[in-house]
Design a protein around this motif. Structure first.
Motif, PDB file in Angstrom:
ATOM      1  N   SER A 155      -6.612   2.547  -7.041  1.00 34.12           N
ATOM      2  CA  SER A 155      -7.166   3.801  -6.510  1.00 34.12           C
ATOM      3  C   SER A 155      -6.206   4.986  -6.624  1.00 34.12           C
ATOM      4  O   SER A 155      -6.576   6.126  -6.312  1.00 34.12           O
ATOM      5  CB  SER A 155      -7.553   3.610  -5.040  1.00 34.12           C
ATOM      6  N   GLN A 193       0.866  -1.181   0.000  1.00 38.53           N
ATOM      7  CA  GLN A 193       0.000   0.000   0.000  1.00 38.53           C
ATOM      8  C   GLN A 193       0.900   1.228   0.000  1.00 38.53           C
ATOM      9  O   GLN A 193       1.808   1.338   0.826  1.00 38.53           O
ATOM     10  CB  GLN A 193      -0.899   0.014   1.228  1.00 38.53           C
ATOM     11  N   LYS A 240      -3.848   7.875  -8.377  1.00 36.09           N
ATOM     12  CA  LYS A 240      -3.998   8.774  -9.532  1.00 36.09           C
ATOM     13  C   LYS A 240      -3.109   8.313 -10.675  1.00 36.09           C
ATOM     14  O   LYS A 240      -1.949   7.974 -10.479  1.00 36.09           O
ATOM     15  CB  LYS A 240      -3.627  10.204  -9.126  1.00 36.09           C
ATOM     16  N   GLU A 297      -5.341  -4.089  -6.391  1.00 35.21           N
ATOM     17  CA  GLU A 297      -6.102  -3.305  -5.416  1.00 35.21           C
ATOM     18  C   GLU A 297      -5.301  -2.170  -4.801  1.00 35.21           C
ATOM     19  O   GLU A 297      -5.873  -1.148  -4.396  1.00 35.21           O
ATOM     20  CB  GLU A 297      -6.644  -4.217  -4.314  1.00 35.21           C
TER      21      GLU A 297
END
Length: 303
Positions: free
Chosen positions: A185, A133, A187, A181
């Motif tokens: 999300s 992440q 940009k 995943e």
């Protein structure tokens, strides 16, 4: 800054024989490489020594990597360190580079490694699907329909970027990686269309860049947008050093083949093996491990 580059092992895949997939061929199974041979030195405007390129291109022998003890020509693509004195290294980048590497992409053919060698500590590899992440301020360079061009972004938006993700995969696998995943999300941004100088041509088009070309042009446009006069002053030219070096070697071999042949085309197997010999310095590689350079192409289309 300490070197934070990750080392990864890439499993071997089943190899394919023959000409590069998607390459321009005639009816005799020949591959015409003239598309990338338009100029002997298309990198003459970059700020690294042409003499150094020539010296390294003609440099005999291999060098032992001090970390893994294997022999390589110019750099170790596993430890991601340069092995030749005088070659560019220590480049400082304004942003961290996060490379998401698809497992079937052979590390010896992965041009993103060039950036890790030249800018140690700023380039980090992650093997798909083990994608972390990322923090706020991370963008993905990917030409999706919703991608925003760097020239469209405000100075404030550009200044808020902390990390940029580059996808290292075959074009057919790019969307799969971008849909992860932990990337979906983020940009999306894109750069201007450029003509590639990559020697592994495929039918997707001449605007499909090698990963190192995409990295270089991203930082070039980033610098232009944030400079006071809108100019680029060569700060990140060293990113293209090894790419230019391999181009020079292959150009020389291509011309040598043309002079010794009555045909203007090079046999596909000969052409691809020349590219492999220039890039893959691993002396442990056997003939059975040769792969089709077109299949592992790291070209990036620009929308």
């Amino acid at each position: 800054m300490a070197d934070r580059t990750s080392n990864i092992s890439v499993p071997k895949k089943r190899k394919k024989r023959g000409a590069s997939r998607g390459a321009e061929k005639d009816g005799r199974g020949k591959i015409d490489l003239t598309f990338m041979m338009k100029e002997e030195n298309p990198f003459s405007d970059l700020k690294f020594s042409d003499e150094l390129l020539e010296e390294m291109a003609n440099r005999p022998g291999r060098v032992k990597c001090p970390k893994c003890q294997k022999m390589y020509k110019f750099y170790c693509y596993n430890c991601m360190i340069g092995l030749v004195d005088g070659a560019p290294t220590g480049l400082k980048l304004p942003l961290d580079v996060e490379v998401v590497h698809y497992p079937t992409e052979k590390m010896s053919k992965t041009t993103a490694v060039h950036s890790a060698v030249v800018a140690p500590g700023y380039v980090h590899f992650h093997q798909y699907p083990d994608v972390p992440q990322f923090e706020e301020g991370t963008v993905v360079l990917y030409p999706s329909k919703d991608a925003v061009g760097l020239e469209e972004m405000s100075t404030e938006e550009l200044s808020s970027i902390k990390k940029v993700v580059f996808i290292e995969s075959q074009w057919q696998k790019g969307n799969r990686v971008a849909s992860h995943e932990n990337l979906a999300s983020l940009k999306r941004v894109k750069i201007k269309q450029r003509q590639t100088r990559f020697w592994r041509y495929q039918s997707v088009g001449e605007e499909c860049l090698a990963t190192i070309e995409a990295i270089y042009y991203f930082f070039r446009e980033y610098a232009e947008r944030l400079s006071d006069d809108g100019r680029y002053n060569g700060e990140y030219d060293d990113l293209m050093f090894y790419f230019a070096l391999f181009h020079r070697q292959i150009f020389s071999r291509y011309n040598s083949e043309k002079k010794s042949s009555s045909s203007t085309d090079i046999d596909a197997a000969t052409a691809t093996s020349r590219a492999d010999d220039s890039e893959d310095g691993d002396t442990d590689k056997t003939a059975a491990e040769e792969e089709d350079p077109g299949e592992g192409s790291n070209k990036r289309p620009r929308a």
